[in-house]
Design a protein around this motif. Structure first.
Motif, short mmCIF file in Angstrom:
data_model
loop_
_atom_site.label_atom_id
_atom_site.label_comp_id
_atom_site.label_asym_id
_atom_site.label_seq_id
_atom_site.Cartn_x
_atom_site.Cartn_y
_atom_site.Cartn_z
N TYR A 60 0.82 -1.21 0.00
CA TYR A 60 0.00 0.00 0.00
C TYR A 60 0.86 1.26 0.00
O TYR A 60 0.46 2.29 -0.55
N ALA A 61 2.03 1.19 0.59
CA ALA A 61 2.93 2.34 0.57
C ALA A 61 3.36 2.67 -0.85
O ALA A 61 3.39 3.84 -1.25
N GLU A 62 3.67 1.63 -1.64
CA GLU A 62 4.05 1.90 -3.03
C GLU A 62 2.86 2.39 -3.84
O GLU A 62 3.00 3.27 -4.70
N ILE A 63 1.68 1.84 -3.59
CA ILE A 63 0.48 2.32 -4.29
C ILE A 63 0.27 3.81 -4.01
O ILE A 63 0.01 4.60 -4.92
N GLY A 64 0.39 4.18 -2.73
CA GLY A 64 0.21 5.58 -2.37
C GLY A 64 1.28 6.47 -2.96
O GLY A 64 1.01 7.63 -3.30
N ASP A 220 3.46 12.48 0.87
CA ASP A 220 3.72 13.31 2.05
C ASP A 220 5.07 13.03 2.70
O ASP A 220 5.50 13.79 3.58
N ILE A 221 5.73 11.94 2.29
CA ILE A 221 6.94 11.48 2.97
C ILE A 221 8.19 12.04 2.29
O ILE A 221 8.35 11.96 1.08
N LYS A 222 9.08 12.60 3.10
CA LYS A 222 10.38 13.04 2.57
C LYS A 222 11.23 11.82 2.24
O LYS A 222 11.23 10.83 2.98
N GLU A 223 11.92 11.87 1.13
CA GLU A 223 12.78 10.77 0.69
C GLU A 223 12.03 9.43 0.81
O GLU A 223 12.45 8.54 1.56
N PRO A 224 10.92 9.26 0.09
CA PRO A 224 10.08 8.07 0.25
C PRO A 224 10.81 6.76 -0.03
O PRO A 224 10.52 5.75 0.61
N ALA A 225 11.73 6.76 -0.99
CA ALA A 225 12.44 5.52 -1.31
C ALA A 225 13.21 4.97 -0.12
O ALA A 225 13.39 3.76 0.03
N ARG A 226 13.65 5.85 0.78
CA ARG A 226 14.39 5.43 1.97
C ARG A 226 13.49 5.34 3.20
O ARG A 226 13.53 4.38 3.96
N ASN A 227 12.66 6.37 3.41
CA ASN A 227 11.88 6.46 4.65
C ASN A 227 10.64 5.58 4.68
O ASN A 227 10.21 5.16 5.75
N TYR A 387 8.72 5.53 -3.73
CA TYR A 387 9.04 4.28 -3.06
C TYR A 387 8.70 3.11 -3.97
O TYR A 387 7.61 3.05 -4.54
N LYS A 388 9.63 2.16 -4.11
CA LYS A 388 9.44 0.98 -4.95
C LYS A 388 9.93 -0.24 -4.19
O LYS A 388 11.10 -0.32 -3.80
N MET A 389 9.02 -1.21 -3.97
CA MET A 389 9.38 -2.42 -3.22
C MET A 389 10.49 -3.20 -3.92
O MET A 389 10.38 -3.50 -5.11
N LYS A 390 11.51 -3.56 -3.16
CA LYS A 390 12.58 -4.38 -3.73
C LYS A 390 12.18 -5.84 -3.80
O LYS A 390 12.73 -6.61 -4.60
#
Length: 446
Positions: A60-64, A220-227, A387-390
């Motif tokens: 859901y985080a990646e969808i968002g 809304d998240i700063k640096e989403p790929a990491r955070n 953000y992209k799931m590994k």
């Protein structure tokens, strides 16, 4: 104006914890213990449920992150599938939310019942009466335009946090058995482990619910790929640890066999340490928490009707707002009516739980599976900081398959009730076309 990312790692971690930890942990362990045979199975199922929930939260985080739109499930599934299917899912989600509020009100009734009612009325009818009264009171408060303030919600959160901490601390105290003697209920010895775990996961997933709202924070998240992954991992680690510790405390203080038939868990725990006064104080505090949860839903869910009406799939009357009180009177009344209907016809927490999870498993699995379509449609966003799931696609597949297994298990447990629930889902299709027709006629007449 586009949304600017302002939330850091700590913010996201606290959001995940706040979304998940609710009232379920004070009731659903009873249901879980009834589905398994041994304490180690009981504890293991909470860890498994936490892992599957983590898979869902990451999905859901990646969808968002890929599709940061207001409207949650409806917008995503309308974009990836079809508006009709999105309406059918959201139609059942609204019923599921009403059932969830009804179920939590029944939890509150179980806690406050022994304090308010004489022994002769401490039955299903008496608990229903308390639940009806709670919903009616909150409906009245909302209709006259008085909302629970932010400070009320802060008090609610503090109460829940304190209760969780106190329950966790009981593992450091010497062996104390709760004073209520109950008969033993055996687990499902006649069923295989797959059925047993599937049945136990129904209340576990109810308790872990809420993470799906991470879908709303992708932009809304700063640096989403990491955070994003770090915040979700840390948040879920806190939740799994807390739930494991609380359930271990339940077994230690109440006993595994006694847990299966013990009502008002948290209050019984406090009674074991502080006597009857501890039981009553805890019961009142948790009932207040239940009222806060129900009130927030009475405020928020009519907004979902508003969004669907705004999108042209519900009549405009659902967008009507009283100018003096700012209350969506029609939408609020419809949602409240749904809650009352669920309480009246189902009545017990156990029955409500199955209906809630039937709708939730179908809706959550469908929404998670939309990532397979969304990745293809938003491929141009790859490498742009989202953000992209590994672990894709395995993370999503684990989540979807386990949730579908739970759906099948619900059918096995109560196929008649499940068919009724499924029929409600399919009723959403003619409702969709009927609502679209009404909307078109409204536009034509205006």
């Amino acid at each position: 104006m586009s949304i600017k990312p302002k939330l850091g790692l700590f913010d996201l971690t606290m959001i995940v914890v706040s979304l998940v930890i609710g009232m379920g942990i004070f009731r659903t362990p009873i249901n879980v213990s009834r589905e398994v045979n041994e304490p180690w199975q009981f504890l293991l199922i909470w860890v498994i449920g936490g892992f599957v929930t983590l898979c869902g939260a990451l999905t859901y985080a990646e969808i968002g992150s890929r599709y940061p739109k207001a409207g949650g499930f409806y917008k995503v599934m309308s974009y990836c599938y079809h508006p009709a299917y999105a309406f059918m899912i959201n139609w059942t989600v609204l019923i599921s939310n009403a059932a969830s509020v009804a179920a939590v009100c029944m939890i509150g009734a179980e806690y406050i019942g022994p304090v308010l009612l004489p022994a002769s009325l401490q039955n299903n009818a008496g608990l229903k009466l308390i639940a009806f009264g709670t919903v009616a009171l909150l409906y009245t408060v909302n209709m006259i335009g008085i909302r629970m303030s932010a400070s009320w919600q802060n008090i609610l959160t503090v109460i829940k946090i304190l209760m969780v901490l106190v329950l966790c601390m009981t593992i450091f105290v010497g062996d104390v058995q709760a004073p209520k003697a109950v008969e033993s209920i055996t687990g499902h010895n006649g069923h295989n482990w797959l059925y047993m775990f599937g049945a136990a996961l129904v209340p576990v997933f109810f308790t872990y619910g809420g993470y799906q709202q991470t879908i709303n924070f992708g932009s809304d998240i700063k640096e989403p790929a990491r955070n994003m992954p770090k915040g979700i991992f840390i948040g879920m680690a806190i939740i799994i640890t807390a739930y494991f510790t609380i359930n271990y405390a339940y077994i230690k203080v109440i006993g595994f066999e006694q847990l299966k038939t013990t009502d008002a868990l948290a209050s019984r725990m406090m009674q074991a340490f502080f006597g009857e006064s501890g039981f009553k104080i805890t019961s009142v505090l948790l009932f207040i928490s239940v009222m806060g949860y129900a009130n927030v839903n009475l405020i928020s869910n009519p907004r979902m009707y508003y969004a669907m009406a705004e999108d042209g799939v519900l009549p405009a009357i659902f967008m009507r707002v009283n100018p003096a009180t700012q209350v969506q009177q029609v939408a609020l009344t419809v949602f409240t009516a749904l809650i009352i209907i669920v309480i009246f016809f189902l009545g017990t927490f156990d029955k409500m739980l199955k209906y809630v999870m039937l709708f939730d498993t179908i809706g959550l699995a469908s929404a998670a599976a939309s990532i397979f379509v969304l990745r293809r449609k938003t491929k141009s966003m790859d490498g742009l900081g989202i953000y992209k799931m590994k672990s894709y696609p395995y993370t999503t597949l684990i989540f979807v398959l386990v949730y579908l297994m739970v759906t099948v298990n619900i059918f096995i447990q109560d196929w008649k009730g499940a068919l009724i629930g499924l029929s409600i889902f399919f009723v959403g299709l003619p409702l969709y076309f009927g609502a679209k027709k009404v909307v078109r006629e409204e536009i034509t007449n205006n």
